[in-house]
Design a protein around this motif. Structure first.
Motif, mmCIF file in Angstrom:
data_model
loop_
_atom_site.group_PDB
_atom_site.id
_atom_site.type_symbol
_atom_site.label_atom_id
_atom_site.label_comp_id
_atom_site.label_asym_id
_atom_site.label_seq_id
_atom_site.Cartn_x
_atom_site.Cartn_y
_atom_site.Cartn_z
ATOM 1 N N PRO A 180 7.458 14.877 0.282
ATOM 2 C CA PRO A 180 6.226 13.982 0.750
ATOM 3 C C PRO A 180 6.050 12.675 -0.611
ATOM 4 C CG PRO A 180 6.138 16.218 -0.443
ATOM 5 C CD PRO A 180 7.625 16.374 -0.490
ATOM 6 N N SER A 181 5.603 12.103 0.400
ATOM 7 C CA SER A 181 4.990 10.682 -1.199
ATOM 8 C C SER A 181 4.345 10.384 -2.467
ATOM 9 C CB SER A 181 4.589 10.093 -0.040
ATOM 10 O OG SER A 181 3.448 10.433 0.317
ATOM 11 N N PRO A 182 4.605 10.486 -2.950
ATOM 12 C CA PRO A 182 4.105 9.772 -4.546
ATOM 13 C C PRO A 182 2.770 9.604 -4.104
ATOM 14 C CG PRO A 182 5.260 8.142 -3.678
ATOM 15 C CD PRO A 182 5.728 8.729 -3.333
ATOM 16 N N PRO A 183 2.295 10.980 -5.444
ATOM 17 C CA PRO A 183 0.662 10.628 -5.188
ATOM 18 C C PRO A 183 0.779 9.063 -5.001
ATOM 19 C CG PRO A 183 1.201 11.692 -6.927
ATOM 20 C CD PRO A 183 2.477 10.987 -6.914
ATOM 21 N N LEU A 184 -1.219 8.769 -4.202
ATOM 22 C CA LEU A 184 -1.052 7.420 -3.083
ATOM 23 C C LEU A 184 -2.797 7.475 -3.402
ATOM 24 C CD1 LEU A 184 -0.729 4.798 -2.171
ATOM 25 C CD2 LEU A 184 -0.003 5.521 -0.057
ATOM 26 N N VAL A 185 -3.918 6.209 -3.439
ATOM 27 C CA VAL A 185 -5.122 6.350 -3.037
ATOM 28 C C VAL A 185 -4.700 4.895 -2.566
ATOM 29 C CG1 VAL A 185 -5.007 7.982 -4.666
ATOM 30 C CG2 VAL A 185 -5.734 5.242 -5.457
ATOM 31 N N LEU A 186 -5.638 5.056 -1.328
ATOM 32 C CA LEU A 186 -6.485 3.544 -1.031
ATOM 33 C C LEU A 186 -7.894 3.472 -1.802
ATOM 34 C CD1 LEU A 186 -5.572 4.279 3.235
ATOM 35 C CD2 LEU A 186 -4.081 2.952 1.101
ATOM 36 N N ILE A 187 -7.855 2.405 -1.685
ATOM 37 C CA ILE A 187 -9.010 1.508 -2.176
ATOM 38 C C ILE A 187 -10.040 0.625 -1.978
ATOM 39 C CG2 ILE A 187 -8.209 1.934 -4.987
ATOM 40 C CD1 ILE A 187 -7.816 -0.583 -5.055
ATOM 41 N N SER A 228 -14.025 -1.958 -2.115
ATOM 42 C CA SER A 228 -14.495 -2.570 -3.444
ATOM 43 C C SER A 228 -16.192 -2.016 -2.729
ATOM 44 C CB SER A 228 -14.341 -3.699 -3.319
ATOM 45 O OG SER A 228 -13.085 -4.522 -3.541
ATOM 46 N N ILE A 229 -16.104 -1.378 -3.802
ATOM 47 C CA ILE A 229 -17.291 -0.963 -3.620
ATOM 48 C C ILE A 229 -19.001 -1.701 -4.458
ATOM 49 C CG2 ILE A 229 -19.444 1.183 -2.433
ATOM 50 C CD1 ILE A 229 -16.805 2.795 -1.709
ATOM 51 N N LYS A 230 -20.038 -2.170 -3.929
ATOM 52 C CA LYS A 230 -20.451 -2.877 -4.802
ATOM 53 C C LYS A 230 -20.130 -3.409 -6.205
ATOM 54 C CE LYS A 230 -24.575 -0.127 -3.940
ATOM 55 N NZ LYS A 230 -25.787 0.877 -3.893
ATOM 56 N N GLY A 231 -18.785 -4.239 -6.265
ATOM 57 C CA GLY A 231 -18.208 -5.169 -7.069
ATOM 58 C C GLY A 231 -17.207 -3.887 -7.930
ATOM 59 N N ALA A 232 -17.206 -2.678 -7.022
ATOM 60 C CA ALA A 232 -16.183 -1.979 -8.364
ATOM 61 C C ALA A 232 -15.325 -1.542 -7.273
ATOM 62 C CB ALA A 232 -17.027 -0.468 -8.564
ATOM 63 N N LYS A 233 -13.774 -0.634 -7.244
ATOM 64 C CA LYS A 233 -12.659 -0.412 -7.266
ATOM 65 C C LYS A 233 -13.088 1.005 -6.712
ATOM 66 C CE LYS A 233 -9.784 -4.488 -7.453
ATOM 67 N NZ LYS A 233 -8.234 -4.741 -6.855
ATOM 68 N N ARG A 234 -12.959 2.248 -5.839
ATOM 69 C CA ARG A 234 -13.569 3.086 -5.783
ATOM 70 C C ARG A 234 -12.435 4.018 -4.920
ATOM 71 N NH1 ARG A 234 -17.443 5.570 -8.655
ATOM 72 N NH2 ARG A 234 -18.955 3.870 -9.173
ATOM 73 N N ILE A 235 -12.066 5.517 -4.947
ATOM 74 C CA ILE A 235 -11.090 5.209 -3.314
ATOM 75 C C ILE A 235 -11.625 5.566 -2.531
ATOM 76 C CG2 ILE A 235 -9.366 7.908 -3.614
ATOM 77 C CD1 ILE A 235 -9.353 7.518 -6.240
ATOM 78 N N SER A 236 -10.830 5.662 -1.673
ATOM 79 C CA SER A 236 -11.348 5.649 -0.182
ATOM 80 C C SER A 236 -10.418 6.422 0.737
ATOM 81 C CB SER A 236 -11.396 4.465 0.912
ATOM 82 O OG SER A 236 -10.595 3.940 0.833
ATOM 83 N N ALA A 237 -9.543 6.824 0.071
ATOM 84 C CA ALA A 237 -8.090 8.107 0.310
ATOM 85 C C ALA A 237 -7.593 8.484 -0.334
ATOM 86 C CB ALA A 237 -8.274 7.333 2.217
ATOM 87 N N PRO A 270 -2.957 7.587 -15.417
ATOM 88 C CA PRO A 270 -2.080 5.608 -15.711
ATOM 89 C C PRO A 270 -0.921 5.369 -13.921
ATOM 90 C CG PRO A 270 -1.834 6.354 -17.376
ATOM 91 C CD PRO A 270 -1.380 7.833 -16.089
ATOM 92 N N ASP A 271 -0.814 6.073 -13.894
ATOM 93 C CA ASP A 271 1.000 5.683 -12.625
ATOM 94 C C ASP A 271 0.560 6.214 -11.433
ATOM 95 O OD1 ASP A 271 2.584 5.647 -15.098
ATOM 96 O OD2 ASP A 271 3.154 7.826 -14.962
ATOM 97 N N ILE A 272 -0.397 6.045 -11.045
ATOM 98 C CA ILE A 272 -0.885 6.662 -9.480
ATOM 99 C C ILE A 272 -0.829 5.365 -8.648
ATOM 100 C CG2 ILE A 272 -2.151 8.936 -9.796
ATOM 101 C CD1 ILE A 272 -4.642 6.717 -9.579
ATOM 102 N N LYS A 273 0.420 5.479 -7.221
ATOM 103 C CA LYS A 273 0.039 3.902 -7.026
ATOM 104 C C LYS A 273 -1.273 4.313 -5.733
ATOM 105 C CE LYS A 273 2.878 1.478 -2.876
ATOM 106 N NZ LYS A 273 3.785 2.368 -2.368
ATOM 107 N N ALA A 274 -1.870 2.513 -5.265
ATOM 108 C CA ALA A 274 -2.791 2.273 -5.181
ATOM 109 C C ALA A 274 -3.306 1.045 -4.306
ATOM 110 C CB ALA A 274 -4.793 2.082 -5.721
ATOM 111 N N ILE A 275 -3.232 1.107 -3.413
ATOM 112 C CA ILE A 275 -3.922 0.317 -2.642
ATOM 113 C C ILE A 275 -4.579 0.002 -1.418
ATOM 114 C CG2 ILE A 275 -2.171 -0.596 -0.130
ATOM 115 C CD1 ILE A 275 -0.209 1.361 -0.428
ATOM 116 N N GLU A 276 -4.559 -1.159 -0.912
ATOM 117 C CA GLU A 276 -6.331 -1.884 -0.576
ATOM 118 C C GLU A 276 -6.282 -1.487 0.452
ATOM 119 O OE1 GLU A 276 -8.834 -3.422 -1.639
ATOM 120 O OE2 GLU A 276 -8.482 -3.873 -3.706
ATOM 121 N N THR A 277 -7.883 -0.832 0.753
ATOM 122 C CA THR A 277 -7.581 0.281 2.186
ATOM 123 C C THR A 277 -7.423 -1.200 3.367
ATOM 124 O OG1 THR A 277 -8.922 1.178 1.440
ATOM 125 C CG2 THR A 277 -9.558 0.897 3.927
#
Length: 320
Positions: A24-31, A33-42, A66-73
């Protein structure tokens, strides 16, 4: 039947089935922008196991890990891949549609009259789970008498992870689900929570007239849809085909020459079905469902309706 998906799954679907030693892939979150703040969407499964969740700020998440991977939705790409997957799932039912509510992605299937083709409802659910697992997709499935209850159970009942099916006499099971399962907007949900109405069962105990007077008609409509008291249609991703057969191919086919015998058998089966109904066809569509999730099709038309296998085999072979 409802099958929820998360946007992180689309990356797995694009890459096709995984080998037996797939990690399985490493920890990944999709982010997003909601009201100027970046939040996790998935989040993917490893990130979920770490405690990360939708709505959490990226700053807070990175402070913990600190090491989680984040990608724009990429919402448009997510929707396109969900539609692509829905086309692939037409193999289970022609009444198949992608459905998005907020950040929740799912595919809806009306399997009425289809389950016997797969050896029954339980085998159908097992086949879907296994097929999606081959794509690296961890799906949840709930089968219920109506769209609203199937969607609610699929997203909010833990049993859906292994496939869940309930009958019309068991619809009371949705009473224990949170009011978010009713697919209402967040403002209505917040108002209900403020009054201590956290479960569907709590709303169901209020008289309909009082429910409309206090909270508006949307709440009663959502409750009726989930309980099957109000019909809710499914808009198929493709037009419904009146006559359809499925011909499984039990061995790998890599060339056009290998496809031709399978095509001839499938056409013969369909022509026999048409002949048994004293019907003919003016258009035939032949769809191929590859093991990596890709679906491609060819179509042929005739000037007069007929059910002659040799005619359709010739027309389709030209396009193969």
């Amino acid at each position: 039947m409802s099958l929820p998906f998360w946007p992180t799954d689309r990356m797995n679907f694009k890459s096709g089935p995984k080998p037996l030693n797939y990690n399985p892939s490493p920890p990944l979150v999709l982010i997003k922008s909601i009201k100027g703040a970046k939040r996790i969407s998935a989040v993917n499964l490893p990130a979920h196991k770490m405690g990360l969740a939708m709505g959490q700020s990226l700053t807070h998440a990175r402070a913990l890990f600190p090491d989680i991977k984040a990608i724009e939705t990429q919402e448009k790409a997510d929707e396109q891949d969900l539609t692509k997957l829905a086309h692939w799932m037409i193999r289970y039912s022609p009444h198949c549609a992608p459905y998005i509510f907020g950040a929740k992605y799912s595919i809806l299937l009306d399997i009425t009259g289809c389950e016997h083709l797969f050896g029954g409802e339980a085998r159908l659910i097992a086949d879907i789970l296994q097929s999606l697992a081959n794509f690296g997709i961890s799906a949840r499935i709930a089968c219920a008498p109506n769209k609203g209850s199937a969607w609610a159970l699929a997203f909010y009942d833990k049993r859906a992870k292994n496939g869940l099916s309930i009958s019309a006499g068991e619809l009371s099971q949705i009473d224990s689900l949170p009011i978010e399962a009713l697919r209402m907007n967040s403002k209505i949900n917040d108002n209900l929570h403020a009054l201590g109405l956290n479960k569907i069962g709590a709303l169901a105990q209020i008289a309909p007239n009082a429910l409309v007077r206090r909270f508006g008609p949307q709440v009663l409509q959502a409750l009726n849809r989930t309980r099957g008291r109000e019909a809710e249609a499914i808009s198929p991703v493709r037009e419904i085909i009146p006559n359809k057969i499925t011909h499984p191919i039990l061995h790998a086919i890599l060339t056009q020459e290998g496809l031709e015998p399978a095509m001839q058998i499938a056409v013969k089966k369909l022509c026999q079905l048409l002949a048994s109904k004293s019907q003919g066809a003016k258009t035939m569509r032949l769809c191929f469902y590859r093991v990596d999730g890709v679906v491609f099709e060819i179509k042929a038309s005739a000037s007069l309706a007929n059910n002659k296998p040799e005619t359709w085999q010739m027309l389709l072979k030209e396009r193969l």
